[in-house]
Design a protein around this motif. Structure first.
Motif, PDB file in Angstrom:
ATOM      1  N   MET A   1       0.545  -1.125   0.084  1.00 36.57           N
ATOM      2  CA  MET A   1      -0.068  -0.593  -0.047  1.00 36.57           C
ATOM      3  C   MET A   1       0.871   1.199   0.045  1.00 36.57           C
ATOM      4  O   MET A   1       0.453   2.580  -0.326  1.00 36.57           O
ATOM      5  CB  MET A   1      -0.757  -0.384   1.570  1.00 36.57           C
ATOM      6  CG  MET A   1      -0.100  -0.233   2.070  1.00 36.57           C
ATOM      7  SD  MET A   1      -1.882   0.231   3.626  1.00 36.57           S
ATOM      8  CE  MET A   1      -2.649  -0.676   3.711  1.00 36.57           C
ATOM      9  N   LEU A   2       2.258   1.154  -0.019  1.00 34.74           N
ATOM     10  CA  LEU A   2       2.984   1.984   0.301  1.00 34.74           C
ATOM     11  C   LEU A   2       4.007   2.605  -0.787  1.00 34.74           C
ATOM     12  O   LEU A   2       4.091   3.431  -1.509  1.00 34.74           O
ATOM     13  CB  LEU A   2       4.796   2.063   1.246  1.00 34.74           C
ATOM     14  CG  LEU A   2       3.460   1.997   2.525  1.00 34.74           C
ATOM     15  CD1 LEU A   2       5.257   2.144   4.100  1.00 34.74           C
ATOM     16  CD2 LEU A   2       2.834   3.401   3.047  1.00 34.74           C
ATOM     17  N   ALA A   3       3.247   1.250  -2.075  1.00 31.67           N
ATOM     18  CA  ALA A   3       3.978   1.846  -3.426  1.00 31.67           C
ATOM     19  C   ALA A   3       2.577   2.645  -3.794  1.00 31.67           C
ATOM     20  O   ALA A   3       1.506   2.760  -4.069  1.00 31.67           O
ATOM     21  CB  ALA A   3       4.612   0.690  -4.013  1.00 31.67           C
ATOM     22  N   ASP A   4       3.384   3.543  -4.765  1.00 29.46           N
ATOM     23  CA  ASP A   4       3.074   5.169  -5.821  1.00 29.46           C
ATOM     24  C   ASP A   4       1.847   4.333  -6.851  1.00 29.46           C
ATOM     25  O   ASP A   4       0.688   4.921  -5.872  1.00 29.46           O
ATOM     26  CB  ASP A   4       3.881   5.200  -6.754  1.00 29.46           C
ATOM     27  CG  ASP A   4       4.611   6.330  -5.754  1.00 29.46           C
ATOM     28  OD1 ASP A   4       4.901   6.222  -4.553  1.00 29.46           O
ATOM     29  OD2 ASP A   4       6.075   7.174  -6.267  1.00 29.46           O
ATOM     30  N   HIS A   5       1.638   3.398  -7.566  1.00 25.91           N
ATOM     31  CA  HIS A   5       1.004   2.311  -8.154  1.00 25.91           C
ATOM     32  C   HIS A   5      -0.384   2.459  -7.491  1.00 25.91           C
ATOM     33  O   HIS A   5      -1.155   2.598  -7.937  1.00 25.91           O
ATOM     34  CB  HIS A   5       1.472   1.478  -9.107  1.00 25.91           C
ATOM     35  CG  HIS A   5       0.762   0.077  -7.819  1.00 25.91           C
ATOM     36  ND1 HIS A   5       2.070   0.017  -7.363  1.00 25.91           N
ATOM     37  CD2 HIS A   5       0.634  -0.432  -8.156  1.00 25.91           C
ATOM     38  CE1 HIS A   5       2.380  -1.333  -6.785  1.00 25.91           C
ATOM     39  NE2 HIS A   5       1.118  -1.790  -7.280  1.00 25.91           N
ATOM     40  N   LEU A   6      -0.640   2.270  -6.282  1.00 27.54           N
ATOM     41  CA  LEU A   6      -1.958   1.573  -5.303  1.00 27.54           C
ATOM     42  C   LEU A   6      -2.208   3.387  -4.714  1.00 27.54           C
ATOM     43  O   LEU A   6      -3.457   3.169  -4.135  1.00 27.54           O
ATOM     44  CB  LEU A   6      -1.589   1.105  -4.321  1.00 27.54           C
ATOM     45  CG  LEU A   6      -1.374  -0.212  -4.675  1.00 27.54           C
ATOM     46  CD1 LEU A   6      -1.055  -1.428  -3.364  1.00 27.54           C
ATOM     47  CD2 LEU A   6      -2.687  -0.898  -5.377  1.00 27.54           C
TER      48      LEU A   6
END
Length: 611
Positions: free
Chosen positions: A434-439
């Motif tokens: 959830m910390l990844a940008d795409h989410l």
């Protein structure tokens, strides 16, 4: 003589009344009794502890546009409650807080001062006037903090927000955050794609708000000045780091952990196994468990599959306000959290901690093995792991309580070993994707610069969590305040019942209308008529029938509305009867009985004296 005595009596009563008021204001004003159900007019123990820890005076500037809000009774009533609470803060602080009330009239120096503090100017007054309704504070070091606008929707967290502002001014040191991860959160070479990648958006936001240090999971220690420790999908912990995490919990005891049963954002491990986060020995000692991958048909998000079609991904979930705990400050004002392959958080039966859920799945979720989910080639194939044993699983949790070290002694040289700690706070999120940008953010190019627009609140979640953990332990004990306004639940129930009936009949009318229009269109097509100028007898008959039906249904709707008003009016009538007639009659009857009782006692006493 009687007239002089009467005047003297009135004068003495007036003097007694004024004296009583003065004595009350000067000596008894600090004694209060809060009889409300949720103690909305009293301060929590945590707030009183924050006030007692103030070392130097704090100036609070309460800005409210008194002039511009005339004709806004709802906002003015809430403003009076906020003002009353601030006055309570000033009294309890015993001179350590100085409250200044300011009416920022348009084009005045007060308005300029409100703008300097960064308060929000809402265009809601008469003729579009700016309305200020916020709080700013300063300390002796000229540090500033503010609440831009008191949102009535956040009334339950009013005390927390004010106490947090005061705490920030009394403890102005910046919050130090240590992030233990080997992910390229600050930028670097991505493990799967190879080329250099820029820093993650959430990390850039943290760096603007806190003093952030990135620590490798292979390191042996955590910086001494760390206030909050954040674990983000550590793949492998060295023995020294595992022990450092343990000892940090014994002393500071404020940890935020993003531990993932299946981290998707960097692909698969060479062995074909899903990338699961390393679990600290302390968490196993405390009985913290994260199991499987939660699959939820109700919350799954739409994604594109290999054939460029749109399918629902049962493992990529969008958590809305129904799934987020609105009673916790961390998640109260968030709208959407997107995550991938979240696990189910639980505590063992012998755990010393207590768990408060921050986010849950729907009640129709199933738990699947992370390895099987990772080995599934197609998104559609995830449905095979759905079971009949569905339930709601905890996806994010706040844990608190006493902690005991997982180590009997220090495995590495360092400070003295601490075997236990009190009142630790650990927040666990069963996902690091959830910390990844795409989410949660969308990237666009604006004149050569990258602009990130969030479509979910993932970044707000980690900021709220760190702010909550970084606050004093007193702040964590501040309760949510109850709402001052009490709804008329009986009236609302009557309105809801009538509205349900109203919508049902309205839908029936709409359906009849569509059926008649379809019939007319069919007849016109058969007769070759494109207008309604020449209607057949059958068409006219259908039209007349429709008009009659519409009139009947509208009459029914009017009857429903009348029934609603009649039920509410009847309820109001009985309430007025009880308040205006019955209550006074009961009071008169009680007074009459008391007077009779006193007369009988006086008569007995008189007869006794005569005897």
């Amino acid at each position: 003589m009687r007239k002089a005595l009467s005047l003297l009596s009135i004068l003495l009563l007036a003097v007694l009344f004024v004296s009583t008021v003065l004595i009350n204001n000067e000596t008894l004003n600090r004694f209060r009794v809060d009889l409300t159900e949720r103690k909305v007019y009293s301060l929590s123990e945590g707030t009183q502890e924050v006030l007692s820890d103030i070392n130097e005076p704090v100036n609070l500037y309460y800005f409210f546009s008194e002039t511009a809000t005339k004709g806004m009774p709802g906002l003015r009533h809430y403003a009076s409650r906020v003002e009353s609470l601030l006055e309570e803060y000033e009294k309890r602080a015993r001179g350590k807080i100085r409250l200044h009330k300011v009416d920022p009239v348009a084009f005045s120096e007060a308005e300029d001062k409100a703008a300097e503090f960064g308060l929000t100017a809402a265009s809601m007054g008469k003729m579009g006037e700016a309305v200020y309704f916020g709080l700013a504070g300063t300390n002796t070091l000229d540090d500033q903090a503010s609440i831009a606008f008191f949102d009535p929707q956040k009334e339950q967290f009013l005390e927390y927000d004010i106490s947090k502002l005061i705490y920030q001014l009394s403890s102005p040191e910046p919050v130090s955050v240590a992030v233990v991860t080997d992910l390229p959160v600050a930028g670097g070479r991505a493990p799967a794609t190879g080329p250099y990648a820029s820093g993650m958006v959430f990390f850039e936001q943290l760096s603007q708000l806190f003093d952030v240090q990135v620590i490798s999971p292979q390191a042996d220690m955590i910086p001494d000045n760390t206030d909050v420790l954040v674990l983000i999908h550590p793949k492998e912990l060295s023995e020294g780091m595992d022990y450092a995490i343990d000892q940090f919990a014994m002393s500071q005891g404020r940890i935020l952990a993003f531990l993932d049963p299946y981290y998707e954002s960097s692909g698969m491990m060479p062995s074909g196994q899903p990338q699961a986060s390393a679990f600290p020995a302390l968490f196993r000692q405390l009985g913290i468990e994260i199991q499987g991958v939660v699959l939820d048909p109700a919350l799954g998000l739409d994604v594109r599959d290999q054939s460029a079609g749109v399918v629902k991904h049962l493992g990529i979930l969008g958590l809305g306000q129904q799934e987020l705990n609105s009673d916790e400050i961390v998640t109260a004002n968030l709208e959407v959290i997107n995550g991938a392959s979240l696990g189910a958080i639980s505590l063992s039966s012998d755990s010393p901690l207590t768990m408060q859920s921050l986010a849950r799945s729907s009640a129709n979720a199933s738990l699947a093995d992370a390895q099987e989910v990772a080995a599934t080639a197609s998104v559609q194939d995830l449905s095979q792991f759905l079971t009949e044993d569905v339930q709601s699983y905890t996806l994010m949790a706040s844990l608190s309580g006493p902690v005991t070290s997982a180590f009997s002694e220090a495995p590495v040289e360092g400070p003295r070993h601490q075997a236990s700690g009190d009142d630790a706070r650990i927040m666990v999120v069963s996902d690091a994707d959830m910390l990844a940008d795409h989410l949660w953010v969308q990237q666009s190019n604006f004149f050569g610069e990258s602009v990130y627009t969030p479509f979910a609140n993932n970044g707000d979640l980690i900021i709220n969590a760190i702010e909550s953990l970084a606050g004093s332990r007193a702040l964590t004990r501040i309760r949510s305040r109850g709402e001052f306004s009490r709804p008329f639940t009986r009236v609302q129930a009557l309105e809801a019942k009538a509205q349900a009936t109203f919508r049902e009949r309205e839908a029936q009318l709409q359906q009849e209308l569509e059926e008649i229009e379809a019939r007319l269109s069919q007849l016109q097509h058969q007769q070759g008529q494109s207008t309604a100028l020449a209607r057949t007898a059958e068409q006219q008959k259908i039209l007349d029938s429709f008009i009659d039906k519409r009139a009947n249904v509208r009459q029914s709707l009017r009857d429903i509305r009348y029934q609603l008003d009649r039920d509410i009016d009847a309820l109001g009538y009985w309430l007025k009867l009880i308040n205006i007639v019955l209550a006074p009659l009961v009071l008169v009857f009680v007074l009459f009985l008391m007077s009779r009782l006193l007369r009988k006692r006086a008569g007995k006493a008189y007869r006794g004296d005569q005897a």
